[in-house]
Design an enzyme around this catalytic site. Structure first.
Site, mmCIF file in Angstrom:
data_model
loop_
_atom_site.group_PDB
_atom_site.id
_atom_site.type_symbol
_atom_site.label_atom_id
_atom_site.label_comp_id
_atom_site.label_asym_id
_atom_site.label_seq_id
_atom_site.Cartn_x
_atom_site.Cartn_y
_atom_site.Cartn_z
ATOM 1 N N GLU A 147 1.629 9.364 2.007
ATOM 2 C CA GLU A 147 2.015 10.530 2.813
ATOM 3 C C GLU A 147 3.090 10.222 3.854
ATOM 4 O OE1 GLU A 147 -1.623 12.075 4.393
ATOM 5 O OE2 GLU A 147 -2.562 12.249 2.425
ATOM 6 N N GLU A 192 -6.103 12.613 -6.536
ATOM 7 C CA GLU A 192 -7.176 13.056 -5.632
ATOM 8 C C GLU A 192 -7.593 14.499 -5.907
ATOM 9 O OE1 GLU A 192 -6.317 12.309 -1.511
ATOM 10 O OE2 GLU A 192 -5.182 10.473 -1.937
#
Length: 439
Positions: free
Chosen positions: A180, A298
């Site tokens: 991220e 995820e």
């Protein structure tokens, strides 16, 4: 392959009768709103979810890996959970056990008990293992801010990577090296998120991390992992564009990068939704053109904003799984699908996005009692469709050179509910976070 339309799913959910429990086997071969013709097909009983009927077996047939994020505390204490993971998964990742906060109780001190337990479990059960993660701006230990500064940050980072990735060298399928790092809202020309790592080390911190990871483990696939790039809206368009620029910069500098992780925390789409996922399909095609693999890392589907009874909400979750996976798995660059958890008993969404009516969230293929949900069969159907697409991959994958037109900033698609992202938590507890991120 035949697939159920969203309208068919809704009718099916209303007509199955009160005797169908939430965890009963539902033969969901797939669901897709773009095939709107009526169907008179009769549904056959669902095949067993065990053995050759498991997710990992169907995925293996389609030349991909299927797995989940693992709660190590549950893995230690719950035999049913442990058996479910072993039965269904060909790849796993630690939900929290390999993050900085879990591994680094004090400066210069490492605690590997939970991480080692997961590695040993995976190896005993012939399951591949992903590492998550070597660098993130969150899940840092409490001592970090008082002990790490510009003068030593690079050394602290590289020593951490050398110690952690080096400990498991040769035993890992892949590592999420950097997690991220992009946020267009921070308005930097390079798209980088304003993080502690950027502040302490500078713009080359990502390159430093990847090179350190390759040195520590030459055989693991090194991955850049990102969220918020799945939707067909302006925000996701902007983020996808910035991630692609980052990837191209890294490739131009010969940074050791092997794969891109697309987290895929999705809101359940209503059964009459027109979601297409064209933006992420084009993104995957561009990543493939760079010679990189893609992992769905995820995935879960939150039904917190979906109305209706539990059965209808389960259909909506399953429809979203099916729609999304049919799109992304059409591209052979996608090599693995992992859900963020495997059962509603252990899902971070229970605390971060509860339903206003206090109903149970069922964002994963199994419910809290480890019974199959419609999402299980949606996933399995998508794997089977991937097997069919392998017969003619050129016809199913997006051409990376086809121009893609981003959406306008005021597009209605931007009204899709945001889904927060997982945060670290002590093993065996539901994660909490100070504020949700925006998908």
């Amino acid at each position: 392959m035949n697939r159920l339309t969203r309208r068919e799913l809704l009718v099916l959910g209303r007509n199955m009768g009160a005797g169908l429990a939430a965890g009963a086997l539902l033969p969901l071969a797939g669901c897709h709103h773009r095939e709107a013709q009526p169907s008179s097909r009769v549904l056959a009983p669902g095949a067993s979810p065990l053995g050759e009927g498991s997710l990992k077996a169907h995925a293996l047939n389609a030349n991909i890996l299927s797995g989940c994020a693992v709660d190590v505390h549950a893995l230690r204490m719950d035999t049913r959970y442990r058996g479910l993971v072993a039965e269904q998964c060909s790849i796993v990742v630690a939900e929290n056990a390999m993050k900085w906060e879990a591994l680094r109780p004090a400066p210069g001190v490492f605690e590997f008990a939970d991480a080692d337990y997961l590695v040993e479990f995976a190896e005993k059960n012939d399951i591949k293992l992903r590492g998550h993660n070597l660098l993130w701006h969150r899940a840092l230990p409490k001592w970090f801010n008082d002990s790490v500064f510009k003068g030593n940050a690079k050394q602290v980072l590289t020593e951490h990577i050398a110690t952690v990735a080096g400990r498991y060298a040769g035993r890992m399928h892949s590592w999420d090296v950097v997690n991220e790092a992009i946020d267009p809202n921070d308005q930097r020309l390079d798209g980088l998120r304003k993080t502690v790592w950027l502040e302490l080390i500078g713009e080359d911190y990502i390159e430093i991390a990847f090179r350190a990871a390759r040195q520590a483990d030459p055989s693991a696939l090194l991955t850049y992992n990102e969220y918020g790039i799945e939707a067909d809206n302006y925000a996701s368009d902007q983020k996808r564009a910035q991630v692609l620029l980052l990837l191209r910069r890294l490739k131009a500098r010969n940074v050791p990068l092997d794969a891109v992780g697309i987290q895929s925390h999705l809101p359940a789409e209503a059964l009459n939704s027109s979601a297409q996922y064209t933006g992420v399909a084009h993104f995957i095609a561009q990543v493939r053109a760079m010679g990189l693999q893609v992992f769905i890392t995820e995935m879960d589907v939150s039904d917190s904003a979906i109305q209706g009874d539990q059965r209808e909400r389960n259909r909506a979750v399953a429809a979203t799984y099916s729609d999304y996976l049919h799109v992304v798995l059409a591209d052979t660059a996608v090599k693995a699908v992992l859900t963020w958890g495997i059962s509603g008993r252990h899902t971070w969404l229970s605390s971060e996005q509860p339903r206003a009516d206090h109903g149970a969230l069922q964002p994963l293929p199994f419910d809290a009692e480890y019974r199959t949900l419609p999402a299980f069969f949606a996933m399995r159907g998508a794997y089977d469709a991937r097997l069919e697409s392998l017969k003619n991959p050129a016809a199913s994958a997006v051409n990376p050179w086809t121009p893609f037109t981003p959406r306008a900033k005021a597009a209605a698609a931007d009204k899709v509910p945001a889904v927060p992202q997982p945060a670290t938590a002590p093993a065996g507890t539901l994660p909490s976070m100070p504020a949700p991120k925006k998908n």
